[in-house]
Scaffold this motif. Structure first.
Motif, PDB file in Angstrom:
ATOM      1  N   VAL A 250     -18.323 -44.525 -12.011  1.00  0.00           N
ATOM      2  CA  VAL A 250     -19.075 -44.219 -13.304  1.00  0.00           C
ATOM      3  C   VAL A 250     -18.008 -43.871 -14.599  1.00  0.00           C
ATOM      4  N   THR A 251     -18.067 -44.867 -15.571  1.00  0.00           N
ATOM      5  CA  THR A 251     -17.113 -44.798 -16.587  1.00  0.00           C
ATOM      6  C   THR A 251     -17.697 -43.989 -17.808  1.00  0.00           C
ATOM      7  N   PHE A 252     -17.231 -43.083 -18.291  1.00  0.00           N
ATOM      8  CA  PHE A 252     -17.759 -42.297 -19.549  1.00  0.00           C
ATOM      9  C   PHE A 252     -16.833 -42.471 -20.632  1.00  0.00           C
ATOM     10  N   TRP A 253     -17.443 -43.419 -21.924  1.00  0.00           N
ATOM     11  CA  TRP A 253     -16.412 -43.767 -22.900  1.00  0.00           C
ATOM     12  C   TRP A 253     -17.173 -43.677 -24.258  1.00  0.00           C
ATOM     13  N   PHE A 254     -16.219 -43.563 -25.221  1.00  0.00           N
ATOM     14  CA  PHE A 254     -16.538 -43.531 -26.742  1.00  0.00           C
ATOM     15  C   PHE A 254     -17.021 -44.736 -26.837  1.00  0.00           C
ATOM     16  N   SER A 255     -18.306 -45.030 -27.298  1.00  0.00           N
ATOM     17  CA  SER A 255     -18.841 -46.339 -27.737  1.00  0.00           C
ATOM     18  C   SER A 255     -18.623 -46.678 -29.396  1.00  0.00           C
ATOM     19  N   SER A 256     -19.142 -45.758 -30.239  1.00  0.00           N
ATOM     20  CA  SER A 256     -19.053 -45.999 -31.571  1.00  0.00           C
ATOM     21  C   SER A 256     -19.290 -44.792 -32.345  1.00  0.00           C
ATOM     22  N   GLY A 257     -19.015 -44.826 -33.648  1.00  0.00           N
ATOM     23  CA  GLY A 257     -19.301 -43.703 -34.556  1.00  0.00           C
ATOM     24  C   GLY A 257     -17.956 -42.962 -34.973  1.00  0.00           C
ATOM     25  N   ASP A 258     -17.851 -41.795 -35.260  1.00  0.00           N
ATOM     26  CA  ASP A 258     -16.692 -40.869 -35.650  1.00  0.00           C
ATOM     27  C   ASP A 258     -15.667 -40.253 -34.438  1.00  0.00           C
ATOM     28  N   ASN A 259     -14.973 -41.289 -34.106  1.00  0.00           N
ATOM     29  CA  ASN A 259     -14.265 -40.363 -32.851  1.00  0.00           C
ATOM     30  C   ASN A 259     -13.144 -39.635 -33.419  1.00  0.00           C
ATOM     31  N   LYS A 260     -13.052 -39.290 -34.558  1.00  0.00           N
ATOM     32  CA  LYS A 260     -11.981 -38.048 -35.059  1.00  0.00           C
ATOM     33  C   LYS A 260     -12.614 -36.959 -35.472  1.00  0.00           C
ATOM     34  N   SER A 261     -13.982 -37.120 -35.504  1.00  0.00           N
ATOM     35  CA  SER A 261     -14.709 -35.777 -35.861  1.00  0.00           C
ATOM     36  C   SER A 261     -15.205 -35.426 -34.457  1.00  0.00           C
ATOM     37  N   LEU A 262     -15.524 -36.247 -33.448  1.00  0.00           N
ATOM     38  CA  LEU A 262     -16.053 -35.911 -32.359  1.00  0.00           C
ATOM     39  C   LEU A 262     -15.406 -36.414 -31.344  1.00  0.00           C
ATOM     40  N   LYS A 263     -14.668 -35.527 -30.214  1.00  0.00           N
ATOM     41  CA  LYS A 263     -13.680 -36.283 -29.518  1.00  0.00           C
ATOM     42  C   LYS A 263     -14.313 -35.868 -28.086  1.00  0.00           C
ATOM     43  N   LEU A 264     -13.722 -36.627 -26.953  1.00  0.00           N
ATOM     44  CA  LEU A 264     -13.914 -36.602 -25.823  1.00  0.00           C
ATOM     45  C   LEU A 264     -12.841 -36.107 -25.016  1.00  0.00           C
ATOM     46  N   ARG A 265     -12.795 -35.221 -24.018  1.00  0.00           N
ATOM     47  CA  ARG A 265     -11.715 -34.444 -23.244  1.00  0.00           C
ATOM     48  C   ARG A 265     -12.356 -34.251 -21.850  1.00  0.00           C
ATOM     49  N   LYS A 266     -11.402 -34.339 -21.060  1.00  0.00           N
ATOM     50  CA  LYS A 266     -11.586 -34.480 -19.652  1.00  0.00           C
ATOM     51  C   LYS A 266     -11.122 -33.013 -18.979  1.00  0.00           C
ATOM     52  N   LEU A 267     -10.305 -32.265 -19.606  1.00  0.00           N
ATOM     53  CA  LEU A 267      -9.634 -31.059 -19.105  1.00  0.00           C
ATOM     54  C   LEU A 267     -10.584 -29.935 -19.630  1.00  0.00           C
ATOM     55  N   PRO A 268     -10.728 -29.042 -18.888  1.00  0.00           N
ATOM     56  CA  PRO A 268     -11.743 -27.895 -19.268  1.00  0.00           C
ATOM     57  C   PRO A 268     -11.291 -26.947 -20.504  1.00  0.00           C
ATOM     58  N   PRO A 269     -11.954 -26.232 -21.300  1.00  0.00           N
ATOM     59  CA  PRO A 269     -11.294 -25.497 -22.264  1.00  0.00           C
ATOM     60  C   PRO A 269     -10.295 -24.256 -21.781  1.00  0.00           C
ATOM     61  N   ASP A 270     -10.455 -23.928 -20.714  1.00  0.00           N
ATOM     62  CA  ASP A 270      -9.503 -22.800 -20.036  1.00  0.00           C
ATOM     63  C   ASP A 270      -8.042 -23.386 -19.625  1.00  0.00           C
ATOM     64  N   THR A 271      -7.862 -24.688 -19.702  1.00  0.00           N
ATOM     65  CA  THR A 271      -6.659 -25.388 -19.463  1.00  0.00           C
ATOM     66  C   THR A 271      -5.501 -24.804 -20.145  1.00  0.00           C
ATOM     67  N   LYS A 272      -4.317 -24.568 -19.261  1.00  0.00           N
ATOM     68  CA  LYS A 272      -3.244 -24.178 -19.934  1.00  0.00           C
ATOM     69  C   LYS A 272      -2.494 -25.266 -20.428  1.00  0.00           C
ATOM     70  N   GLY A 273      -1.856 -25.219 -21.661  1.00  0.00           N
ATOM     71  CA  GLY A 273      -1.242 -26.467 -21.994  1.00  0.00           C
ATOM     72  C   GLY A 273      -2.116 -27.487 -22.797  1.00  0.00           C
ATOM     73  N   PRO A 274      -1.573 -28.503 -23.347  1.00  0.00           N
ATOM     74  CA  PRO A 274      -2.506 -29.389 -24.195  1.00  0.00           C
ATOM     75  C   PRO A 274      -3.272 -30.049 -23.415  1.00  0.00           C
ATOM     76  N   ARG A 275      -4.718 -30.428 -24.160  1.00  0.00           N
ATOM     77  CA  ARG A 275      -5.926 -31.080 -23.531  1.00  0.00           C
ATOM     78  C   ARG A 275      -5.872 -32.339 -24.528  1.00  0.00           C
ATOM     79  N   PRO A 276      -5.616 -33.529 -23.916  1.00  0.00           N
ATOM     80  CA  PRO A 276      -5.453 -34.711 -24.682  1.00  0.00           C
ATOM     81  C   PRO A 276      -6.597 -35.321 -24.975  1.00  0.00           C
TER      82      PRO A 276
END
Length: 582
Positions: A250-276
């Protein structure tokens, strides 16, 4: 000036053939060499990606696909057959058409119940066909062109071979990946909005699923509203258990719209370090984890000053269908090649079978009893043979294992120690960026050899080939989310491989010096293939035993033989250097 123009015209026109025609080399050299690379790349590398997509184990994939090196190991044994029976032109046409049939056979069988056995049978036929085509194509090149034309077009041959490599390892997996992302289970759309007022936020309610025989992708929530700086987790699972041995990607991906204002992340918020930020995230579901929700996060940029929206999609590709379409496209390409070459391959005057040139008293059997075995005997009478064989067989001992597990590592889910890339992403990373690094490394390696000679470069080239293997240890340990970091590591490793491999190629030319140059070089290439085949066969078992991280540590240790043998090799310090101009 006129003399120069005439020379250029003769190079591009071609020489008079047996039919009285002068067919331009431009009509067949690009296509003939493009067709030379694709079957090899499909058999050796793309087959690994396909079988990994189909859910086979690393041990089985590595063992089965490494055995496919055997035709190239044995190539020199039947190269006299190509010389003895028929012309090089006919061999080229027949093998291209056979390759088209093999690709079509794989396409037909990939959706069948016993797909592995059936497709492997066609890969075997394709491997023997490809090796035979290589023999015929190399011989035809020398027969159809003058010596000056051969020198002029050697760069053209190399260029189109590399373009075919980019096509096979990059474009073909990308096509398969794109088909996978648009076929299979019904896609689910997720709408995300960045809003300015909290009163518009409504808590999502998960609906009760109605019983269904059809497998579906479950995504919750599907309508998300976020204030600037907020983020929301999205859970993904399946509605039904896959069958035994079946893997649903199963692939979850950005399809259309504003991907600068709304961003997809895989790492949880409590991750230490950068969350690309991610453009695409993939998860593999099996009968063991189909109802265990996988999670991604959609975040609204804290700098948002106005409302924005984006559409994301969860899709699941029909993997067998994607490879069926891909292989049918390649079959069509090779059918076009074979028909094109019927009309545009010249008929070299010297392109005759050995049988037609021999006397009535001479037979194929007598040829084998005399000339054939003498070629092999003379090679194994070479001085310093032990170190030569050790070098040819073990210089790529580490790389032969790494190359078989690189694609499975990139494709495997992170829970299994891999990087969780999609098929299309592997096509970009390994097939495109990696191949470009390989080509650039090969070019710079050629410059280094021509300036300093083989002897001075051997250690540095062994270092360049083997040292970057440690990057895979890093990738397996850290499992970086950043696609840029992954691509950089793959590009650097392949650049080092390309740089180091040029020294190996020049050493094979050195070993072929003397009588029977072409045949001795062919024997060296067979030993090279044997050195790739045997370690590759066991690499999958070792990886499943050790796990990816420890396997890549083992690969680093396996580089030791390629350094240990260097001091035992006898190499002329001047060999490989470009001659100085007077």
């Amino acid at each position: 000036m006129e003399k120069t123009i005439l020379l250029e015209e003769s190079i591009h026109q071609g020489i008079l053939d047996a039919k009285g025609n002068k067919k331009s080399p431009w009509l067949w050299i690009p296509t003939a060499n493009f067709a030379s690379c694709i079957p090899y790349a499909m058999v050796m590398t793309v087959s690994v990606i396909m079988y990994k997509n189909m859910g086979l184990s690393n041990a089985l994939i590595a063992a089965a696909t490494s055995l496919l090196y055997l035709p190239w190991v044995l190539k020199s044994l039947w190269s006299p057959v190509v010389d003895y029976f028929s012309t090089k032109r006919k061999w080229m046409l027949v093998t291209q058409f056979l390759a088209a049939l093999c690709f079509a056979g794989i396409a037909i069988c990939v959706e069948m119940p016993f797909f592995f056995v059936l497709t492997m049978a066609f890969f075997w036929i394709l491997a023997f066909t490809s090796a035979t085509y290589d023999i015929a194509c190399d011989g035809f090149y020398m027969l159809a062109l003058s010596q000056k034309q051969q020198s002029w077009f050697v760069g053209i041959r190399s260029t189109f071979y590399r373009l075919a490599s980019l096509t096979s390892l990059g474009l073909i997996p990308i096509i398969a990946g794109l088909i996978q992302s648009h076929t299979g289970l019904d896609p689910v759309k997720i709408r995300a909005e960045s809003i300015m007022e909290a009163k518009h936020i409504v808590a999502p309610v998960q609906k009760q699923l109605e019983p269904s025989e059809k497998m579906k992708i479950i995504v919750f929530p599907q309508d998300i509203k976020l204030l600037p700086g907020m983020e929301k987790e999205v859970q993904i699972s399946l509605s039904k258990q896959p069958g035994a041995g079946q893997e649903v990607l199963v692939t979850f991906w950005f399809s259309s719209g504003d991907n600068k204002s709304l961003k997809l992340r895989k790492l949880p918020p409590d991750t230490k370090g950068p969350r690309p930020e991610e453009q695409i995230v993939s998860f593999a579901f099996t009968q063991d984890n189909w109802n265990e929700a996988k999670t991604v996060w959609i975040a609204s940029d804290k700098k948002n000053k106005e409302a924005a929206f984006a559409i994301f999609q969860a899709t699941s590709g029909n993997i067998p269908f994607s490879w069926m379409v891909t292989f049918f496209l390649i079959a069509l390409l090779f059918a076009i090649f074979s028909f094109w070459h019927i009309f545009f391959l010249p008929y070299p005057v010297a392109d005759t079978s050995l049988a037609s040139r021999q006397s009535k008293d001479s037979t194929f059997r007598s040829f084998f009893q005399t000339e054939f075995w003498e070629v092999f005997a003379s090679f194994f009478r070479k001085k310093n043979l032990g170190p030569i064989l050790f070098y040819l067989l073990l210089y790529r001992f580490a790389e032969s294992q790494l190359v078989k597990l690189a694609a499975p590592f990139l494709l495997d889910d992170r829970d299994k120690g891999g990087l969780g890339l999609s098929t299309a992403q592997v096509g970009i990373s390994y097939g495109t960026i990696g191949t470009m690094g390989l080509i650039l490394g090969g070019i710079l390696g050629g410059f280094a050899l021509s300036k300093y000679g083989l002897k001075k470069c051997m250690f540095w080239m062994a270092l360049a080939m083997n040292l970057p293997d440690i990057l895979y240890v890093y990738l397996a340990l850290v499992q970086p989310e950043s696609y840029t970091i992954i691509n950089t590591c793959i590009g650097v490793e392949q650049f080092g491989y390309g740089f180091g491999f040029t020294g190996y190629m020049l050493f094979m030319i050195l070993c072929a010096q003397g009588e029977h140059k072409a045949s001795h070089y062919a024997i060296c290439t067979c030993l090279m293939a044997l050195g790739m085949m045997l370690p590759g066969m066991i690499s999958g078992v070792i990886c499943e035993w050790l796990g990816y991280h420890n396997f890549f540590i083992w690969v680093c240790l396996a580089t030791i033989p390629s350094f240990a043998i260097l001091k035992f090799l006898e190499v002329d310090p001047e060999f490989g250097k470009r001659a100085e101009k007077a």
